[in-house]
Design a protein around this motif. Structure first.
Motif, PDB file in Angstrom:
ATOM      1  N   HIS A  16      45.158  11.336 -43.520  1.00  0.00           N
ATOM      2  CA  HIS A  16      46.031  12.583 -43.212  1.00  0.00           C
ATOM      3  C   HIS A  16      45.838  12.597 -41.463  1.00  0.00           C
ATOM      4  O   HIS A  16      45.303  12.914 -40.980  1.00  0.00           O
ATOM      5  CB  HIS A  16      44.304  13.648 -43.390  1.00  0.00           C
ATOM      6  N   PHE A  19      44.190  11.403 -38.545  1.00  0.00           N
ATOM      7  CA  PHE A  19      42.205  10.663 -39.736  1.00  0.00           C
ATOM      8  C   PHE A  19      42.791   9.689 -40.127  1.00  0.00           C
ATOM      9  O   PHE A  19      43.247  10.029 -41.682  1.00  0.00           O
ATOM     10  CB  PHE A  19      41.614  12.127 -40.187  1.00  0.00           C
ATOM     11  N   ALA A  21      41.138   8.793 -43.374  1.00  0.00           N
ATOM     12  CA  ALA A  21      39.968   9.330 -44.739  1.00  0.00           C
ATOM     13  C   ALA A  21      39.410   7.865 -45.205  1.00  0.00           C
ATOM     14  O   ALA A  21      37.860   7.989 -45.831  1.00  0.00           O
ATOM     15  CB  ALA A  21      40.233  10.027 -45.850  1.00  0.00           C
ATOM     16  N   GLY A  42      31.585  13.607 -47.102  1.00  0.00           N
ATOM     17  CA  GLY A  42      33.065  13.437 -46.172  1.00  0.00           C
ATOM     18  C   GLY A  42      33.005  11.558 -45.762  1.00  0.00           C
ATOM     19  O   GLY A  42      34.335  11.396 -45.400  1.00  0.00           O
ATOM     20  N   SER A  43      32.275  10.959 -46.894  1.00  0.00           N
ATOM     21  CA  SER A  43      32.021   9.395 -46.818  1.00  0.00           C
ATOM     22  C   SER A  43      33.785   8.970 -47.507  1.00  0.00           C
ATOM     23  O   SER A  43      33.666   7.529 -47.228  1.00  0.00           O
ATOM     24  CB  SER A  43      30.669   8.756 -47.324  1.00  0.00           C
ATOM     25  N   GLY A  44      34.534   9.775 -47.969  1.00  0.00           N
ATOM     26  CA  GLY A  44      35.343   8.986 -49.011  1.00  0.00           C
ATOM     27  C   GLY A  44      35.138   9.365 -50.639  1.00  0.00           C
ATOM     28  O   GLY A  44      36.566   8.689 -50.739  1.00  0.00           O
ATOM     29  N   LYS A  45      34.426   9.254 -51.262  1.00  0.00           N
ATOM     30  CA  LYS A  45      34.506   9.255 -52.446  1.00  0.00           C
ATOM     31  C   LYS A  45      35.507  10.333 -53.004  1.00  0.00           C
ATOM     32  O   LYS A  45      35.844   9.374 -53.998  1.00  0.00           O
ATOM     33  CB  LYS A  45      33.368   9.959 -52.318  1.00  0.00           C
ATOM     34  N   THR A  46      35.180  11.149 -53.171  1.00  0.00           N
ATOM     35  CA  THR A  46      36.464  12.322 -53.778  1.00  0.00           C
ATOM     36  C   THR A  46      37.846  11.692 -53.550  1.00  0.00           C
ATOM     37  O   THR A  46      38.764  11.636 -54.817  1.00  0.00           O
ATOM     38  CB  THR A  46      36.743  13.512 -53.652  1.00  0.00           C
ATOM     39  N   THR A  47      38.097  11.212 -52.154  1.00  0.00           N
ATOM     40  CA  THR A  47      39.213  10.647 -52.063  1.00  0.00           C
ATOM     41  C   THR A  47      39.429   9.289 -53.334  1.00  0.00           C
ATOM     42  O   THR A  47      40.764   9.255 -53.759  1.00  0.00           O
ATOM     43  CB  THR A  47      39.502  10.511 -51.526  1.00  0.00           C
TER      44      THR A  47
HETATM   45  N1  LIG Z   1      43.817  17.262 -46.922  1.00  0.00           N
HETATM   46  C1  LIG Z   1      42.918  16.703 -46.338  1.00  0.00           C
HETATM   47  N2  LIG Z   1      42.696  17.227 -45.314  1.00  0.00           N
HETATM   48  C2  LIG Z   1      42.441  15.982 -43.972  1.00  0.00           C
HETATM   49  N3  LIG Z   1      41.364  16.227 -44.215  1.00  0.00           N
HETATM   50  C3  LIG Z   1      41.176  15.446 -45.427  1.00  0.00           C
HETATM   51  C4  LIG Z   1      41.900  16.311 -46.864  1.00  0.00           C
HETATM   52  N4  LIG Z   1      40.492  15.595 -47.916  1.00  0.00           N
HETATM   53  C5  LIG Z   1      40.266  14.978 -47.198  1.00  0.00           C
HETATM   54  N5  LIG Z   1      39.982  15.314 -45.704  1.00  0.00           N
HETATM   55  C6  LIG Z   1      38.833  14.361 -45.273  1.00  0.00           C
HETATM   56  O1  LIG Z   1      38.746  12.856 -45.778  1.00  0.00           O
HETATM   57  C7  LIG Z   1      36.717  12.871 -46.187  1.00  0.00           C
HETATM   58  C8  LIG Z   1      36.451  12.332 -46.477  1.00  0.00           C
HETATM   59  O2  LIG Z   1      36.831  13.508 -48.089  1.00  0.00           O
HETATM   60  P1  LIG Z   1      35.978  12.814 -48.965  1.00  0.00           P
HETATM   61  O3  LIG Z   1      36.812  12.002 -49.380  1.00  0.00           O
HETATM   62  O4  LIG Z   1      36.328  14.432 -49.733  1.00  0.00           O
HETATM   63  O5  LIG Z   1      34.492  13.108 -49.149  1.00  0.00           O
HETATM   64  P2  LIG Z   1      33.052  12.805 -50.295  1.00  0.00           P
HETATM   65  O6  LIG Z   1      33.662  13.017 -51.500  1.00  0.00           O
HETATM   66  O7  LIG Z   1      32.766  11.685 -49.870  1.00  0.00           O
HETATM   67  O8  LIG Z   1      32.720  14.124 -49.564  1.00  0.00           O
HETATM   68  C9  LIG Z   1      36.641  14.388 -45.525  1.00  0.00           C
HETATM   69  O9  LIG Z   1      36.208  13.577 -44.152  1.00  0.00           O
HETATM   70  C10 LIG Z   1      37.504  14.555 -45.264  1.00  0.00           C
HETATM   71  O10 LIG Z   1      37.234  16.115 -44.656  1.00  0.00           O
END
Ligand SMILES: Nc1ncnc2c1ncn2[C@@H]1O[C@H](COP(=O)(O)OP(=O)(O)O)[C@@H](O)[C@H]1O
Ligand SMILES: [Mg+2]
Length: 348
Positions: A16, A19, A21, A42-47
């Motif tokens: 992103h 950053f 992810a 914030g570890s990247g699971k949802t992503t």
């Molecule tokens: N659209 C975005 N823009 C900037 N940063 C993002 C975006 N989506 C996710 N992030 C960042 O990517 C990291 C991983 O997010 P995420 O996968 O949601 O974590 P988790 O599901 O493990 O809590 C986090 O630091 C989050 O803030």
């Protein structure tokens, strides 16, 4: 009949802006597995899950489902279903319309939709609620409605992002078991995101532990509990989690302050000594510790101790006869000690 997909992620990088992810995620998920993505917020699971669903693009790497490269395939063409933490139900539609929506979207004839909706709703025990609106359902019922909507298309891959986190503790436990049974009976591959280690431990066949956009360990819950690959993983798994103390490895002994105890590892270096609360014993010799307070759970208790300024927890079966402020000595079976390199945190 529902198929069950295999999943492979190869070198997935997601950025992103400046950053990153995800720093190169590699993962193999077998057909029919219940696979958890576990890690702190914030570890990247949802992503990772959204990349699997096709809701998020990748900067590098490949997404394979059933050995086909779907990296550039639209979400609708991936034959996967996703359940979100917020159930994302349509408030103006009935439960039946919500569940049937994915089928209606692909032009399934109404009679067939009705049958499939009834089957899916029956599987999650809400067939008697089909005429209600989501606003007239309890949290648990809304969650079942979202599940039914996900399974109605009989997807080959089921993606769930913290689906139980809006339920109260008791309902979460019950639904956890039901979800597991549902996945088993459907035979569908499930990828399940959670930050709750206990949930992952009890529900998953295997899991991947995420830390800061990297997978640090993959294995069965048992393997990861028994042999955490790093001190960080060790500190994340178990209730309460593993005690970690700075120590010095001296041959086959580990020294904590003036105390020296045998461990099953050889070497001469600064280490982090890890011992689970249930593996600590109080006895005549060992590491001196001051009793701070005892938590009594009826069938077990947790003794909170201070070792050179650091909190250590010991789990005891019966309420031990110790007094606050008393000094006791801690020891453990050498095989129960986990030894991590102090510099890298890696298991020795
Ligand atoms: N659209 C975005 N823009 C900037 N940063 C993002 C975006 N989506 C996710 N992030 C960042 O990517 C990291 C991983 O997010 P995420 O996968 O949601 O974590 P988790 O599901 O493990 O809590 C986090 O630091 C989050 O803030
Ligand atoms: Mg998340």
């Amino acid at each position: 009949m529902t198929g069950s997909a295999s999943v492979r992620l190869e070198g997935i990088v997601k950025r992103h802006g400046a950053f990153t992810a995800l720093h190169g995620i590699d993962l193999d998920i077998r057909p029919g597995e219940f696979f958890a993505l576990l890690g702190p917020s914030g570890s990247g699971k949802t992503t990772t899950l959204r990349i699997l669903a096709g809701l998020e693009s990748v900067d590098e790497g490949r997404v394979m489902i059933d050995n086909a490269d779907v990296t550039a395939t639209e979400p609708g063409a991936r034959d996967v279903a996703m359940v979100f933490q917020s159930y994302a139900l349509y408030p103006h539609m009935s439960v039946a319309q919500n569940i049937g929506f994915p089928l209606k979207m692909i032009g399934t004839p109404p009679a067939q939709v009705q049958q499939a909706v009834h089957d899916a709703a029956s599987r999650v025990a809400i067939a008697h609620l089909l005429d209600r609106k989501p606003g007239q359902l309890s949290g648990g019922q809304q969650q079942r409605c979202a599940l039914a909507r996900a399974i109605v298309r009989q997807p080959r891959l089921f993606l769930l992002d913290e689906p139980l986190s809006n339920l109260d503790a008791k309902l979460r436990l019950e639904t956890r078991a039901e979800l597991r049974n549902l996945q088993r009976s459907l035979g569908v591959t499930a990828v399940y995101v959670t930050h709750d280690q206990e949930e992952a431990m009890t529900i998953a066949d295997r899991m991947a532990v995420f830390m800061e956009g990297r997978i640090v360990q993959v294995g069965t819950p048992h393997e990861i509990f028994r042999k955490p690959a790093t001190a960080t993983v060790a500190a994340f798994i178990g209730t309460p989690p593993m005690n970690l103390l700075p120590a010095r490895l001296d041959g086959g002994l580990v020294r904590v302050g003036d105390a020296a105890l045998p461990v099953g590892v050889q070497g001469f270096e600064d280490v982090i000594l890890g011992v689970r609360p249930g593996d600590l014993r109080m006895g005549g010799a060992g590491i001196p510790a001051r009793v701070e307070f005892v938590e009594d759970f009826g069938d077990s208790s947790i003794v909170n101790l201070d070792v050179a300024g650091q909190r250590v927890k010991l789990r005891a079966g019966e309420l031990p006869s110790v007094r606050e402020g008393e000094t006791v000595h801690l020891s453990f079976d050498p095989a129960a000690a986990h030894v991590f390199d102090a510099a890298t945190g890696n298991r020795l």
